[in-house]
Scaffold this motif. Sequence first.
Motif, PDB file in Angstrom:
ATOM      1  N   ILE A   1       0.969  -0.877   0.276  1.00 54.94           N
ATOM      2  CA  ILE A   1      -0.220   0.288   0.307  1.00 54.94           C
ATOM      3  C   ILE A   1       0.831   1.131  -0.033  1.00 54.94           C
ATOM      4  CG2 ILE A   1      -1.892   1.510   1.358  1.00 54.94           C
ATOM      5  CD1 ILE A   1      -3.169  -1.491  -0.252  1.00 54.94           C
TER       6      ILE A   1
ATOM      7  N   ARG B   1      -1.994 -15.169   8.210  1.00 53.31           N
ATOM      8  CA  ARG B   1      -3.560 -14.709   7.573  1.00 53.31           C
ATOM      9  C   ARG B   1      -3.103 -14.129   6.473  1.00 53.31           C
ATOM     10  NH1 ARG B   1      -6.625 -12.624  12.875  1.00 53.31           N
ATOM     11  NH2 ARG B   1      -8.659 -14.455  13.473  1.00 53.31           N
ATOM     12  N   GLY B   2      -2.046 -13.132   6.338  1.00 49.27           N
ATOM     13  CA  GLY B   2      -1.820 -12.092   5.748  1.00 49.27           C
ATOM     14  C   GLY B   2      -1.127 -13.616   4.242  1.00 49.27           C
TER      15      GLY B   2
ATOM     16  N   ILE C   1      -4.349 -14.505   2.434  1.00 49.44           N
ATOM     17  CA  ILE C   1      -5.292 -13.083   2.312  1.00 49.44           C
ATOM     18  C   ILE C   1      -4.759 -13.203   0.504  1.00 49.44           C
ATOM     19  CG2 ILE C   1      -5.982 -10.690   2.175  1.00 49.44           C
ATOM     20  CD1 ILE C   1      -6.451 -11.361   5.191  1.00 49.44           C
TER      21      ILE C   1
ATOM     22  N   GLN D   1     -11.999  -6.323   2.639  1.00 50.18           N
ATOM     23  CA  GLN D   1     -12.234  -6.351   3.957  1.00 50.18           C
ATOM     24  C   GLN D   1     -13.436  -7.722   3.027  1.00 50.18           C
ATOM     25  OE1 GLN D   1     -12.420  -7.514   6.959  1.00 50.18           O
ATOM     26  NE2 GLN D   1     -11.819  -5.629   7.572  1.00 50.18           N
ATOM     27  N   MET D   2     -14.007  -7.163   2.484  1.00 48.62           N
ATOM     28  CA  MET D   2     -15.864  -8.075   1.943  1.00 48.62           C
ATOM     29  C   MET D   2     -15.166  -9.353   1.256  1.00 48.62           C
ATOM     30  SD  MET D   2     -18.468  -7.336   3.098  1.00 48.62           S
ATOM     31  CE  MET D   2     -20.006  -8.701   2.881  1.00 48.62           C
TER      32      MET D   2
ATOM     33  N   HIS E   1      -5.327  -6.284  18.988  1.00 42.76           N
ATOM     34  CA  HIS E   1      -6.125  -6.814  18.252  1.00 42.76           C
ATOM     35  C   HIS E   1      -5.064  -7.289  16.912  1.00 42.76           C
ATOM     36  CE1 HIS E   1      -9.588  -7.932  19.905  1.00 42.76           C
ATOM     37  NE2 HIS E   1      -9.706  -6.571  20.745  1.00 42.76           N
ATOM     38  N   ASP E   2      -3.914  -6.618  16.833  1.00 43.57           N
ATOM     39  CA  ASP E   2      -3.264  -6.529  15.392  1.00 43.57           C
ATOM     40  C   ASP E   2      -3.301  -6.444  14.244  1.00 43.57           C
ATOM     41  OD1 ASP E   2      -0.167  -7.336  15.782  1.00 43.57           O
ATOM     42  OD2 ASP E   2      -0.904  -8.935  14.527  1.00 43.57           O
TER      43      ASP E   2
ATOM     44  N   PHE F   1      -3.232  -4.323  12.223  1.00 44.27           N
ATOM     45  CA  PHE F   1      -2.945  -3.682  10.767  1.00 44.27           C
ATOM     46  C   PHE F   1      -1.130  -4.563  11.298  1.00 44.27           C
ATOM     47  CE2 PHE F   1      -1.250  -1.632  15.223  1.00 44.27           C
ATOM     48  CZ  PHE F   1      -0.438  -2.178  15.327  1.00 44.27           C
TER      49      PHE F   1
ATOM     50  N   ARG G   1     -20.792  -9.233  11.413  1.00 43.88           N
ATOM     51  CA  ARG G   1     -20.201  -8.770  10.175  1.00 43.88           C
ATOM     52  C   ARG G   1     -20.293  -8.560   9.386  1.00 43.88           C
ATOM     53  NH1 ARG G   1     -15.221  -9.995  13.918  1.00 43.88           N
ATOM     54  NH2 ARG G   1     -13.567 -10.045  12.436  1.00 43.88           N
TER      55      ARG G   1
ATOM     56  N   ARG H   1     -17.628  -5.652   7.613  1.00 42.77           N
ATOM     57  CA  ARG H   1     -17.252  -6.284   6.233  1.00 42.77           C
ATOM     58  C   ARG H   1     -17.407  -5.100   5.117  1.00 42.77           C
ATOM     59  NH1 ARG H   1     -17.721 -11.822   5.511  1.00 42.77           N
ATOM     60  NH2 ARG H   1     -16.316 -11.528   4.405  1.00 42.77           N
TER      61      ARG H   1
ATOM     62  N   CYS I   1      -5.869  -3.340   1.920  1.00 46.02           N
ATOM     63  CA  CYS I   1      -5.002  -4.139   3.479  1.00 46.02           C
ATOM     64  C   CYS I   1      -4.214  -4.637   2.807  1.00 46.02           C
ATOM     65  CB  CYS I   1      -5.314  -4.088   4.849  1.00 46.02           C
ATOM     66  SG  CYS I   1      -3.774  -4.511   6.158  1.00 46.02           S
TER      67      CYS I   1
ATOM     68  N   GLY J   1      -2.771  -7.691   4.831  1.00 48.79           N
ATOM     69  CA  GLY J   1      -3.636  -8.629   5.108  1.00 48.79           C
ATOM     70  C   GLY J   1      -4.399  -9.051   6.325  1.00 48.79           C
ATOM     71  N   ALA J   2      -4.604  -7.901   7.538  1.00 53.87           N
ATOM     72  CA  ALA J   2      -4.858  -7.367   8.811  1.00 53.87           C
ATOM     73  C   ALA J   2      -6.790  -7.650   9.078  1.00 53.87           C
ATOM     74  CB  ALA J   2      -4.082  -6.965   9.470  1.00 53.87           C
ATOM     75  N   TYR J   3      -7.262  -8.002   7.680  1.00 55.03           N
ATOM     76  CA  TYR J   3      -8.415  -8.224   7.539  1.00 55.03           C
ATOM     77  C   TYR J   3      -9.164  -8.487   8.671  1.00 55.03           C
ATOM     78  CZ  TYR J   3      -8.174  -5.874   2.887  1.00 55.03           C
ATOM     79  OH  TYR J   3      -8.107  -5.109   1.668  1.00 55.03           O
ATOM     80  N   ASN J   4      -9.172  -9.747   9.225  1.00 58.92           N
ATOM     81  CA  ASN J   4      -9.494 -10.018  10.784  1.00 58.92           C
ATOM     82  C   ASN J   4      -9.266  -9.777  11.712  1.00 58.92           C
ATOM     83  OD1 ASN J   4      -9.198 -14.156  10.110  1.00 58.92           O
ATOM     84  ND2 ASN J   4     -10.470 -12.309   8.903  1.00 58.92           N
TER      85      ASN J   4
ATOM     86  N   ILE K   1      -8.817  -6.071  12.033  1.00 62.70           N
ATOM     87  CA  ILE K   1      -8.979  -4.764  11.567  1.00 62.70           C
ATOM     88  C   ILE K   1     -10.639  -5.172  12.246  1.00 62.70           C
ATOM     89  CG2 ILE K   1      -9.923  -3.105   9.900  1.00 62.70           C
ATOM     90  CD1 ILE K   1      -7.171  -3.403   8.521  1.00 62.70           C
ATOM     91  N   ALA K   2     -10.830  -5.586  11.530  1.00 67.83           N
ATOM     92  CA  ALA K   2     -12.853  -6.305  12.044  1.00 67.83           C
ATOM     93  C   ALA K   2     -12.847  -6.574  13.314  1.00 67.83           C
ATOM     94  CB  ALA K   2     -13.021  -7.531  11.436  1.00 67.83           C
ATOM     95  N   ASP K   3     -11.705  -7.275  14.412  1.00 74.32           N
ATOM     96  CA  ASP K   3     -12.014  -7.953  15.335  1.00 74.32           C
ATOM     97  C   ASP K   3     -11.612  -6.343  15.900  1.00 74.32           C
ATOM     98  OD1 ASP K   3     -12.537 -10.491  14.418  1.00 74.32           O
ATOM     99  OD2 ASP K   3      -9.981 -10.463  15.158  1.00 74.32           O
TER     100      ASP K   3
ATOM    101  N   ARG L   1     -19.733 -13.819  13.857  1.00 74.70           N
ATOM    102  CA  ARG L   1     -19.196 -13.987  12.444  1.00 74.70           C
ATOM    103  C   ARG L   1     -19.738 -15.109  11.778  1.00 74.70           C
ATOM    104  NH1 ARG L   1     -13.757 -13.969  16.687  1.00 74.70           N
ATOM    105  NH2 ARG L   1     -13.541 -11.840  16.490  1.00 74.70           N
TER     106      ARG L   1
END
Lengths: 782, 333, 169
Positions: free
Chosen positions: A230, A685-686, A689, A722-723, C91-92, C94, C135, C139, C147, C150-153, C155-157, C169
């Motif tokens: 990014i 996870r990253g 994804i 995100q979605m 929640h990490d 990032f 959720r 989202r 991102c 891939g910190a999406y989870n 971020i959502a948490d 969820r």
Amino acid sequence: MSALDKGRSGDNERSGDNQPAGVALAGDYWRPEGRPDPLSEKGRIGIGAPLSRVDGAEKVTGGARFAGEFIFDGMVYAALVYSAIANGRILAIDRREAEAMDGVVLVMTHENAPRLNTPPVFLRSPNGAAGDDHPIMQTDRVHWNGQPVALVLAETQEQADAAAESIRVDYAAEPAMIDFELAKAQARQPDNVLGGPAEITVGDADAAFEAAVHRIDATYTTPRHNHNAIEPHALTLAWVNESEGEGETLRIHDASQCVDLAVASLAEVFGIDAAQIHITSPFVGGGFGGKTLWQHQILAAAAAKLADRPVRLALSRKGVYRVVGGRACTEQRMALGADENGRLQALIHSGVAAMTRHNNLPEPFFQATKCLYAADHIRLSIDVADMHMLANTFMRAPGESVSTFALESALDELADQLSMDPLELRARNEPERDPTSGLAFSSRHLLEAARSGAERFGWSERSATPGRRREGEWQIGLGCATATYPYMRMPGAAARITLTPDGATVGIAAHEMGMGTATVQTQVAAARLGLPVEKVAFHYGDSRLTGSVLAGGSQQTAAIGGAVIAAQRALVAELLALVGQDSPLSGLAPDEIECRNEGLGAIGDGSRFESYRQILARAGRSELSVEADAAGSEELANWSMHSFGTIFCEAGVNGVTGEVRIRRLLGSFDCGRILNPKTATSQFRGGMIMGLGLALMEETLFDPRSGRVMNPSLADYHVPVQMDVPEIEVMWTDIPDPHTPMGAHGIGEIGITGVGAAVANAVYNACGKRVRDLPITLDKLL
Amino acid sequence: MRAFDYHQVADSEQAIEQAVRRRQAKYLGGGTNLVDLMRETVERPQTLIDVTRLSRDIDETAEGGLIIGAAATNAALAGDARIRSRYPLLSRAILSGASAQIRNMATVGGNLLQRTRCAYFYDVATRCNKREPGAGCDALEGFHRYHAILGTSSSCIATHPSDMAVALAALDARIHLRGPEGERQLAVTELHREPGERSDLEAELQPEELIVAVELPPLPMAVRSEYRKVRDRASYAFALVSVASMVELDGETIQNVRLALGGVGTRPWRAWRAEAALRGQPATEATFAAAVDAELAAARPLPGNAFKVELARRLMIAALSQRLSDARNGGDA
Amino acid sequence: MQWTINGQVREAEVDFRTSLLDLLREQFQLSGTKKGCNQGACGACTVLVDGERINACLALAVQYQGREITTVEGLAERGTLHPVQAAFIEHDGFQCGYCTPGQLCSAVGMAGEFERGLPSAVTQDLAAADLEWSRDELRERMSGNLCRCGAYNGIADAIAASLGKEVVR
């Protein structure tokens, strides 16, 4: 449930009784008879703790300053002009309008650029950080569509951009090889693949394949990809006089995953001593293999020299696509021959990847196949198709990310043909030793990871017949695939430990691009030195720190670990030399010592102890600083060393539209000791994804008529949003590798591997359509 | 981006006065498309006239419809309780487009006049008839996955990217324009041109003419209207195909129907042919299929977007079937 | 020209071409707001204008004179992290941290939109007056912030936790 609960390691319950009191010096973990690093033992304080990121506060407040955000007095802004042809010559550059525009300080082209040496190329020269070996703005030659042909400096970015846009370039275009279909016909075998042979054979795979009862022979294709961190590449630099008579220093704030290599390369380019270049890169907004040395850093430094002004150069998003290479496209043949029990008799993995004649990075798509399955006969080969294009480069899990798509899809196809559970097929082909090198595995618990993952995921609910599960318009299927990535520890790592009465600083020219390096290495150093994490500072991202550690190949964790092991030994030796006869430690040898409770103690003797503070005070020292080189990575010659995992995916395919939605995703990994479950979870996870992106949407569109990337933007090159991303479960075996520092493996890349195939296999299970061409877009499922 | 003059105006009168006075002036709304295109040098206005202070009110009309000030943001429109209950497809269409951030910036007028996302239109190093009439079109034999199959010509296959405009086309919205010559109205379905030989001429607007409002006529059947969008990721992407739909039944006969398509047309595509083939016919799968085929008979697919014919067909049939089932469950909707 | 940025009135004379993003970063050295694509495709530049989230890269600074602008630097109050900032650390949410300021401002803006009852593309019943958190709502509403790490989870948490929402969820 938190991610921590999902790591089924059980190691977080540290019991005080079993807790080792201190950390002895690590021995020769790299030797067959060597001792494992004491930190690889379970129950070590700090190791395995879910410490939040040490740089978290800076990152959430906007305080973290990235490379393009530093300021020098008198700084000017740069903008680049990119070529519009793929091969040919520049006839003329009309710069008059640009030079007359407000604020313009310099227009630099090949006609007035300072003379620069050609940079050394990554993996071709020991100092090489550069993407290719083309001269940089030295001639009228154009080598790819998008090559920088002019650079403008102006007082503001707006002025620089407008001036760059006004520059008109006339070209004499020449024929260019820009169509992969045509280039393939002239593919050649490269000199080497990652320093090894481009063809590997065990037995006679072709004959064995012909004779096999069950056969799969299919071609899988994967497109070009771009890293798309990014943070676009950016730097701020100045030629400064640090002190009288010392000459100029090139001071660069860069976004880099290889500060040390970049210094070495830039020194060659500018013909100066490496000591005259200083790069810092404390924060990097994502790298993934892309943040090495490309033309923009060299051009910015050259222009700063020419204009005698500090320069900020921030590539536009489009600019990143024009000057920073991405992952090459591949076409892979996968031929599997098996007996009636599913045992592989022939395994052929061959194909071609796009490359240029000016770099040395054949997309190494047979790496995973080298080690994953026992087959009696194996043939692996990689050819390259030379093209007139921006040099390709490595991107997260080069080779494995795209090769596991081919290999693991083919295994799924074979399982289908055999009417066998795909996990069972893999288990039946689990090798005892590395099938191509013959070496023993240092640590391989793939089947355990697969089993525990399958149980957690509910794999047994999968229907062997596709298309059996439906919810409204959605067809739902399950798929799995093996993930793998090599363990690596490259030479060159060294570390400095500076001890003061208040704690320790560990310094090493390594990188933090979001992997959690700063956090995890603080934990590791604290554990190793017997200090609380609050008393340890980890310094990195500065070329003037010791060592040379590339943030790549998932090797940083082990490389830094190895260097700190060596530095700990040096530190203990120095401290023992300081203690004197009055110390309870007097007369002890380093190997009789352990670090504990903020000091040194005799192993097995709680009474013989002295704190660091006491030792320093007695010696009248305010600090003690030692530096040591990591031991050579002999372990790589002694064992086949890899990380493993199994990816499980539940995909929905819309029966009306062909849309694919990932409903569940689980990764069960075997990557040695997990040092910080919080940051490790994010790494896995990253990667996964990015694997979803690879599976479903990512593709750099390279126009075969012009050689031009036609989707150089985040609007048109789709990465997952995100979605697109479900709640991703990750778990790990947490079994230490006895032959690595901390028993750990790097985990930055394995997450992306296997995901492409897991998705493709789930899609097949959902709707019965087998897609062998990434990405799996809806049109392929209509 | 080349330098320009900037003027903020308080009302449409001032806007037009400024536009007449300045050379190469452009009206600036939220900037989400124009600023981007100016950075790419595709747009090179000498003057920007900021019209975001124009009316952004959403008011009832005497006829029982709504009139929306052109400066209303996309977010405000999508969130308006009256729109959500009376014209839900419009809310859904807007919310399916772009991101929340962009919807907070973009105006209704700007959304209607946004320009295509064709990669060749965006890249000034390639050939594009829309940018430069007569230059040629690199999309025809290039990457055209996102391009149109309806309303195309040999000079241009670019899609109109708006989701909102597709919903407005289905609603028979009227565009209120103001120009140096005074005010006039235009059906939204007449606002956008098919490219023909002049794909650079996109809207039926006179020089300096400005969209000041969008009027939604009363339309009871729109209470059960929907907008379904199919794209390459789950959110924040342009449509491959989208369908705006509503159906009114009289017993088992289709009394009235509205269908419009996004992602497939060179302009927001009202499916007139399909509607004509449906009106007064029994609400059966066979009728739907015939109607959809009637609409898509004119499709001129290319290798890279041929899938859209089948996708559009399936989506239209699915939408009609869903609306049919909604209508039958009438009271509950 | 004048803007109110994080509660302070700031003045500068800038080129009409200057985006709000470049105004913040280059004129006022508020480099917490990030430039990821400069074309409204990534959300890294998200800031709040009068409480609403926008992409500062597509906003011409001149258009936003007189407005109240909040950046990531203005989220913490007197040295105390905003709950969403603290939750991102816990929640990490990032990895590299580059998209983070945009995610944070976007999350704050999103919470306001939800409080005001604004629906999203995944809201089933658009006519309903009351929204329900899920959720998917979270989202979808955060999908304008890419991102790449891939910190999406996380971020959502983090956002769910900071809002005190039990998000299915």
